[in-house]
Design a protein around this motif. Structure first.
Motif, PDB file in Angstrom:
ATOM      1  N   GLU A  92      86.560  12.066 -19.010  1.00 31.02           N
ATOM      2  CA  GLU A  92      85.536  12.383 -18.248  1.00 31.02           C
ATOM      3  C   GLU A  92      84.264  12.195 -18.734  1.00 31.02           C
ATOM      4  N   GLY A  93      84.160  12.525 -20.069  1.00 27.29           N
ATOM      5  CA  GLY A  93      82.740  12.174 -20.607  1.00 27.29           C
ATOM      6  C   GLY A  93      82.641  11.269 -21.596  1.00 27.29           C
ATOM      7  N   ALA A  94      84.075  10.205 -21.430  1.00 28.55           N
ATOM      8  CA  ALA A  94      83.959   9.084 -22.463  1.00 28.55           C
ATOM      9  C   ALA A  94      83.129   7.764 -22.056  1.00 28.55           C
ATOM     10  N   SER A  95      82.730   7.273 -22.952  1.00 32.99           N
ATOM     11  CA  SER A  95      81.931   5.881 -22.279  1.00 32.99           C
ATOM     12  C   SER A  95      83.050   4.677 -22.454  1.00 32.99           C
ATOM     13  N   PRO A  96      82.741   3.635 -21.765  1.00 35.91           N
ATOM     14  CA  PRO A  96      83.620   2.438 -21.782  1.00 35.91           C
ATOM     15  C   PRO A  96      83.868   1.926 -23.226  1.00 35.91           C
TER      16      PRO A  96
END
Length: 128
Positions: free
Chosen positions: A107-111
């Motif tokens: 949910e809080g991760a960047s690509p």
């Protein structure tokens, strides 16, 4: 300059281009230029166009049959070693399964992964 003259000048320029530059144009642009050449009166592209289409179909057929050939070789190798072996279409099934997968992100991760500090890279390269 009339349209016919402009097309003939464009056709002459296209004939002078090297194959490498033609491949850099992109598929859509290349097809459009070939169609324009085919429409020119007296252009030799009417004989060139079917040859190019045939080559493209041949390449597509080879790409489509490559996984099948891998499957047949694996199946035959297993049979010669006394095992049952997977079905020859198994590489196609694997490809289909891989193409259906969706990327999973928290949910809080960047690509993209976070960048590493430059001093770590330098230190890593000095060790070698």
């Amino acid at each position: 300059m009339a349209l016919r003259e402009r097309l003939s000048v464009a056709a002459e320029r296209l004939r002078d281009l090297s194959l490498r530059r033609l491949l850099m144009l992109g598929f859509g642009t290349l097809v459009l230029l070939l169609l324009l050449l085919a429409l020119l009166p007296g252009g030799g592209a009417l004989m060139l166009f079917p040859a190019i289409v045939t080559q493209l179909l041949h390449a597509a057929l080879l790409l489509a049959l490559a996984p099948l050939l891998v499957g047949v070789v694996r199946w035959l190798k297993a049979r010669l070693l006394g095992r049952r072996g997977a079905h020859p279409f198994q590489p196609w099934r694997d490809l289909r399964k891989l193409l259906r997968k969706q990327p999973v992100l928290a949910e809080g991760a960047s690509p993209s992964p976070p960048p590493r500090p430059m001093w770590r890279w330098r230190r890593r390269w000095r060790r070698r």
